[in-house]
Write an enzyme that holds these catalytic residues in place. Structure first.
Site, PDB file in Angstrom:
ATOM      1  CG  ASP A 117      -2.050   0.982   1.103  1.00  0.00           C
ATOM      2  OD1 ASP A 117      -3.211   0.535   1.035  1.00  0.00           O
ATOM      3  OD2 ASP A 117      -1.794   2.216   1.054  1.00  0.00           O
ATOM      4  CG  ASN A 121     -12.240  -0.601   4.102  1.00  0.00           C
ATOM      5  OD1 ASN A 121     -12.533  -1.082   5.187  1.00  0.00           O
ATOM      6  ND2 ASN A 121     -11.086   0.025   3.886  1.00  0.00           N
ATOM      7  CB  VAL A 167      -9.160   1.850  -4.835  1.00  0.00           C
ATOM      8  CG1 VAL A 167      -8.867   1.260  -6.210  1.00  0.00           C
ATOM      9  CG2 VAL A 167      -8.139   2.944  -4.506  1.00  0.00           C
ATOM     10  CG  HIS A 215      -8.541  -3.207  -2.230  1.00  0.00           C
ATOM     11  ND1 HIS A 215      -9.441  -2.497  -3.002  1.00  0.00           N
ATOM     12  CD2 HIS A 215      -8.377  -2.490  -1.094  1.00  0.00           C
ATOM     13  CE1 HIS A 215      -9.795  -1.402  -2.362  1.00  0.00           C
ATOM     14  NE2 HIS A 215      -9.169  -1.371  -1.188  1.00  0.00           N
ATOM     15  CG  HIS A 258      -6.833  -2.845   3.224  1.00  0.00           C
ATOM     16  ND1 HIS A 258      -6.112  -1.692   2.991  1.00  0.00           N
ATOM     17  CD2 HIS A 258      -8.066  -2.627   2.707  1.00  0.00           C
ATOM     18  CE1 HIS A 258      -6.878  -0.813   2.365  1.00  0.00           C
ATOM     19  NE2 HIS A 258      -8.071  -1.352   2.175  1.00  0.00           N
TER      20      HIS A 258
END
Ligand code: AMP
Length: 114
Positions: free
Chosen positions: A30, A87, A96, A100, A102
């Site tokens: 990230d 999220n 975004v 994805h 994290h």
């Protein structure tokens, strides 16, 4: 999608510190890490949010988790632990719109998250 940041990373148009890549998945650091280890694990396929998944993507979602777990091991997070977070939508902090995971670790992680 040409206007998707993560699709551009998948296509090699934007630089990223890639730690894993296979047929379906890319993982990279990230750009704004929230923990000593903060890696994003994404599908190469453009899927905007978790709400855009269904049974047809069950295998892909499983592979994303398994890739993240393997990367956690490689990063040495299998001793003290790590967190996988996705999220979904702005209200949960998604910025975004290409799904994805994290992968966060390397420090104590409080609960509940903010
Ligand atoms: P989210 O807010 O859950 O959608 O997560 C998006 C994440 O992407 C954030 O943690 C950002 O710091 C990260 N990010 C945005 N642009 C880049 C980039 N070019 N390379 C790596 N990570 C990025």
């Amino acid at each position: 999608m040409s206007d998707c940041l993560f699709c551009r990373i998948v296509d090699g148009e934007l630089p990223a510190k890639i730690v894993h890549q296979d047929e379906e998945i890319v993982a990279f650091h990230d750009v704004s890490p929230q923990a000593p280890t903060h890696i994003l694990v994404i599908p190469k396929e453009h899927v905007p949010t978790l709400l855009d998944t269904d049974e047809s993507r069950a295998e892909l979602l499983g592979k994303l988790q398994l890739a993240a777990i393997e990367i956690a091991r490689q990063e040495g997070l299998d001793e003290d632990g790590f967190r996988l977070v996705t999220n979904c939508l702005e209200g949960a902090g998604q910025s975004v719109f290409h799904i994805h995971l994290h992968l966060l670790g390397g420090r104590p992680l409080g609960w509940p998250p903010g």
